[in-house]
Design an enzyme around this catalytic site. Structure first.
Site, PDB file in Angstrom:
ATOM      1  N   ASP A  31       0.873  -1.175   0.000  1.00 22.45           N
ATOM      2  CA  ASP A  31       0.000   0.000   0.000  1.00 22.45           C
ATOM      3  C   ASP A  31       0.914   1.229   0.000  1.00 22.45           C
ATOM      4  O   ASP A  31       2.151   1.101  -0.072  1.00 22.45           O
ATOM      5  CB  ASP A  31      -0.928  -0.040   1.221  1.00 22.45           C
ATOM      6  N   GLU A  33      -0.044   4.626   1.801  1.00 21.42           N
ATOM      7  CA  GLU A  33      -0.212   5.628   2.864  1.00 21.42           C
ATOM      8  C   GLU A  33       0.843   5.479   3.963  1.00 21.42           C
ATOM      9  O   GLU A  33       1.213   6.446   4.618  1.00 21.42           O
ATOM     10  CB  GLU A  33      -1.609   5.530   3.479  1.00 21.42           C
ATOM     11  N   HIS A  83      -2.506  -0.219  -3.855  1.00 20.55           N
ATOM     12  CA  HIS A  83      -2.934   1.144  -3.501  1.00 20.55           C
ATOM     13  C   HIS A  83      -3.574   1.832  -4.709  1.00 20.55           C
ATOM     14  O   HIS A  83      -3.125   1.638  -5.841  1.00 20.55           O
ATOM     15  CB  HIS A  83      -1.732   1.972  -3.038  1.00 20.55           C
ATOM     16  N   HIS A 127      -1.573   1.384   6.728  1.00 16.91           N
ATOM     17  CA  HIS A 127      -2.085   2.492   7.559  1.00 16.91           C
ATOM     18  C   HIS A 127      -3.157   1.970   8.498  1.00 16.91           C
ATOM     19  O   HIS A 127      -3.704   0.893   8.280  1.00 16.91           O
ATOM     20  CB  HIS A 127      -2.671   3.572   6.644  1.00 16.91           C
ATOM     21  N   HIS A 139      -7.873   4.963   7.356  1.00 16.95           N
ATOM     22  CA  HIS A 139      -9.138   4.638   6.676  1.00 16.95           C
ATOM     23  C   HIS A 139      -9.205   3.132   6.465  1.00 16.95           C
ATOM     24  O   HIS A 139      -8.207   2.434   6.645  1.00 16.95           O
ATOM     25  CB  HIS A 139      -9.250   5.373   5.328  1.00 16.95           C
ATOM     26  N   GLU A 158      -7.548  -2.661   7.310  1.00 20.35           N
ATOM     27  CA  GLU A 158      -7.234  -3.396   6.068  1.00 20.35           C
ATOM     28  C   GLU A 158      -6.308  -4.578   6.351  1.00 20.35           C
ATOM     29  O   GLU A 158      -6.479  -5.667   5.800  1.00 20.35           O
ATOM     30  CB  GLU A 158      -6.575  -2.452   5.047  1.00 20.35           C
TER      31      GLU A 158
HETATM   32 ZN   LIG Z   1      -3.705   2.909  -0.046  1.00 17.58          ZN
END
Ligand SMILES: [Zn+2]
Length: 297
Positions: A31, A33, A83, A127, A139, A158
């Protein structure tokens, strides 16, 4: 001669057994972030002024994880670009002996391509969740649309959804990189996995960060450590069937999805679906976050 003839089958068996023993397959889900230095959407998508530079940094972090995994004994690595548009990694900068999963939609989302032949999974650039008051860009799946995802009543980030998908195949998450908030959240949920904390969140859009060079060193060190104790990790498994609850920020996704006979509206913003396993749950979540009648082609 007789003795030799008697021994040869055992020797052959021993060589084959050793070869099988040495096979070590690692899955890397990447990802963005949680990549070193990322703090706002200026780094996270094609419209941001720093995106092209941060694609380089994300790629360097994934390469550090790949190199460290091979150095620690991995024999096969699959990387998923997980991502945004799924096309962030500069694939020409990755080594020849890995393969890459790109773009969406895909039924196993950020874990597409994983199966029971893998020994461990690594999360780079992750994240914290949408229910966590701390963490850079906290998020779950969609910062614009989702306010919570629960599996059998447990609110999951996630990394938790992805650990449950890997857990379906008995594969543990062994290492994660990102900010201090995701490291704490995921350690609480999954137990004592290796964490590379590359930045410390001050807020949704602010952090104190390592430099990319230091972040890469830390990722390399933690991947080596994780693979060194890979036998210690347990996969994250849910009792089946699995109930997934999705809470939307808005009303209408819940209203309309509840038209489906297998979807129940649990309150103004939320729906519930029961899948026979994590594969069905993953496909449901991918559907919920992807479907739009204007999809083309
Ligand atoms: Zn992401």
């Amino acid at each position: 001669m007789k003795l030799l003839r008697a021994i040869i089958p055992f020797l052959v068996f021993a060589v084959i057994a050793q070869a099988q023993e040495k096979k070590l397959k690692i899955y890397i889900s990447a990802d963005m972030e949680g990549v070193t230095g990322v703090v706002t959407d200026e780094q996270l998508g094609p419209a941001g002024f720093e995106y092209q530079r941060f694609r380089e940094i994300m790629t360097a972090e994934v390469n550090a994880a790949i190199e460290a995994a091979f150095a620690a004994g991995a024999t096969e690595i699959l990387v998923s670009d997980s991502h945004g548009n799924g096309q962030n990694l500069l694939i020409e900068k990755l080594p020849k002996n890995v393969q890459i999963v790109r773009s969406w939609p895909r039924p196993l989302m950020m874990m597409q391509g994983i199966d029971e032949t893998f020994d461990g999974a690594i999360c780079i650039g992750y994240h914290s969740s949408t229910t966590n008051p701390e963490g850079v860009r906290a998020h779950t799946m969609s910062s614009a649309n989702l306010a919570d995802v629960r599996l059998n009543g447990i609110s999951v980030p996630e990394a938790g959804i992805n650990a449950a998908i890997a857990g379906h195949f008995n594969v543990p998450i062994i290492m994660i990189s990102g900010d201090d908030a995701v490291a704490k959240e995921v350690t609480t949920l999954l137990g004592n996995l290796e964490t590379a904390i590359v930045k410390w969140a001050y807020g949704f859009h602010s952090a104190k960060t390592l430099t990319p060079a230091a972040g890469i060193d830390l990722i390399r060190e933690k991947v080596k450590k994780a693979i060194g104790r890979i036998k210690e990790f347990k996969s994250y498994k849910f009792k089946t069937p699995i109930e997934v609850e999705v809470r939307f920020k808005n009303y209408r996704p819940a209203e309309v999805l509840a038209y489906l006979p297998n979807v129940q509206r649990t309150d103004a913003h939320s729906i519930k679906f029961v899948g026979k396993d994590m594969i069905e749950v993953s496909k449901f979540l991918e559907f919920v976050t992807t479907y739009n009648p204007a999809l083309a082609p």
